[in-house]
Design a protein around this motif. Structure first.
Motif, PDB file in Angstrom:
ATOM      1  N   HIS A  54       0.821  -1.209   0.000  1.00  0.00           N
ATOM      2  CA  HIS A  54       0.000   0.000   0.000  1.00  0.00           C
ATOM      3  C   HIS A  54       0.861   1.269   0.000  1.00  0.00           C
ATOM      4  O   HIS A  54       0.345   2.358  -0.250  1.00  0.00           O
ATOM      5  N   HIS A  55       2.155   1.135   0.239  1.00  0.00           N
ATOM      6  CA  HIS A  55       3.054   2.293   0.160  1.00  0.00           C
ATOM      7  C   HIS A  55       3.515   2.573  -1.277  1.00  0.00           C
ATOM      8  O   HIS A  55       4.096   3.622  -1.532  1.00  0.00           O
ATOM      9  N   SER A  56       3.270   1.650  -2.183  1.00  0.00           N
ATOM     10  CA  SER A  56       3.750   1.791  -3.559  1.00  0.00           C
ATOM     11  C   SER A  56       2.789   2.637  -4.387  1.00  0.00           C
ATOM     12  O   SER A  56       1.579   2.376  -4.412  1.00  0.00           O
ATOM     13  N   ALA A  57       3.331   3.645  -5.082  1.00  0.00           N
ATOM     14  CA  ALA A  57       2.504   4.481  -5.953  1.00  0.00           C
ATOM     15  C   ALA A  57       1.957   3.672  -7.119  1.00  0.00           C
ATOM     16  O   ALA A  57       0.861   3.931  -7.615  1.00  0.00           O
ATOM     17  N   VAL A  58       2.736   2.696  -7.581  1.00  0.00           N
ATOM     18  CA  VAL A  58       2.311   1.819  -8.670  1.00  0.00           C
ATOM     19  C   VAL A  58       2.446   0.381  -8.166  1.00  0.00           C
ATOM     20  O   VAL A  58       3.525  -0.220  -8.259  1.00  0.00           O
ATOM     21  N   PRO A  59       1.372  -0.190  -7.615  1.00  0.00           N
ATOM     22  CA  PRO A  59       1.472  -1.515  -6.997  1.00  0.00           C
ATOM     23  C   PRO A  59       2.010  -2.606  -7.926  1.00  0.00           C
ATOM     24  O   PRO A  59       2.752  -3.481  -7.479  1.00  0.00           O
ATOM     25  N   SER A  60       1.663  -2.549  -9.203  1.00  0.00           N
ATOM     26  CA  SER A  60       2.137  -3.581 -10.128  1.00  0.00           C
ATOM     27  C   SER A  60       3.656  -3.592 -10.232  1.00  0.00           C
ATOM     28  O   SER A  60       4.277  -4.648 -10.413  1.00  0.00           O
ATOM     29  N   GLU A  61       4.275  -2.405 -10.094  1.00  0.00           N
ATOM     30  CA  GLU A  61       5.739  -2.339 -10.160  1.00  0.00           C
ATOM     31  C   GLU A  61       6.371  -2.991  -8.940  1.00  0.00           C
ATOM     32  O   GLU A  61       7.447  -3.603  -9.034  1.00  0.00           O
ATOM     33  N   ALA A  62       5.720  -2.894  -7.784  1.00  0.00           N
ATOM     34  CA  ALA A  62       6.221  -3.566  -6.585  1.00  0.00           C
ATOM     35  C   ALA A  62       6.245  -5.078  -6.789  1.00  0.00           C
ATOM     36  O   ALA A  62       7.184  -5.759  -6.367  1.00  0.00           O
TER      37      ALA A  62
END
Length: 241
Positions: free
Chosen positions: A68-76
């Motif tokens: 949930h801290h990732s601006a682009v979850p798919s990139e995480a």
């Protein structure tokens, strides 16, 4: 492919998350040199995502970052060494996986890059073709969206066959039998607390911290209990041991 599909996160008396499966999980971490994981916490509705991530760090001994801290979850997911998917509400989790655009990235990470997937309770449910055999209530939407289909057979975590005094509704066995009657080509694996299915490469194994078996529900067949995965040999594309 590396899947740990656990019925639940803790056993009674456990001080650490996933404690009953530490031996198998940590052996996999060491073999694959895994030092970090991305945590998908969306199933948690009345809890703190970061607190749960810290609990996992302490329990597993690796760095855990909540998605949930990732601006682009798919990139995480694309950068993940390992994927951890929490228990909680399966309906909400599956809906969030779709809304955040994570279904295909997780499928590709696990199938193509062989990123290990560890899911317990709701995280176990969403690894199957659908969430229709969850025990949870649809808190936001009643639409049944496809799930991740990493494991090809429906699973019912937290399975219990006890008869609760004073309960006048259908038992879990009756509900699972109803599912198979309406969906006669499908089967359900029922996992008791403290148990898991483990896919490693092309092998499927079963473990129970309490020495108990799992059940397989099929339409028109007697439900039986098993302690090894050979009972699933006709249902899954893995070598069952």
């Amino acid at each position: 492919m590396e899947l740990f599909l656990l019925s639940n996160g803790k056993l009674s008396g456990d001080s650490q998350l996933l404690g009953y499966a530490h031996q198998q999980i940590k052996a996999m971490f060491e073999a694959r040199n895994i030092t970090s994981a991305v945590f998908i916490p969306y199933a948690i509705i009345r809890g703190d995502y970061d607190e749960r991530a810290r609990d996992l760090e302490q329990s597993l001994g690796i760095k855990v970052e909540s998605i949930h801290h990732s601006a682009v979850p798919s990139e995480a997911i694309e950068q993940a060494q390992c994927i951890l998917v929490s228990g909680g509400n399966t309906w909400f989790l599956n809906q969030m996986l779709h809304e955040k655009g994570l279904i295909v990235p997780i499928q590709r990470a696990v199938r193509e890059r062989e990123v290990p997937y560890l899911g317990w309770s709701a995280g176990c449910n969403v690894a199957t073709p659908s969430i229709r055999t969850t025990n949870d209530m649809p808190v936001r939407s009643s639409v049944v969206l496809p799930a991740l289909s990493l494991f090809p057979v429906q699973i019912n975590p937290h399975y219990i066959d006890a008869h609760i005094s004073g309960h006048m509704g259908e038992t879990r066995d009756e509900r699972l039998a109803e599912f198979c009657a309406v969906n006669p080509t499908e089967s359900v694996v029922a996992l008791r607390e403290g148990s898991m299915l483990h896919v490693s490469g092309n092998e499927l194994s079963y473990y129970s911290a309490k020495g108990e078996g799992f059940k397989v529900f099929r339409h028109g067949q007697e439900t039986q209990e098993y302690r090894d995965t050979r009972a699933l040999s006709g249902l899954v594309p893995f070598t069952c041991v």
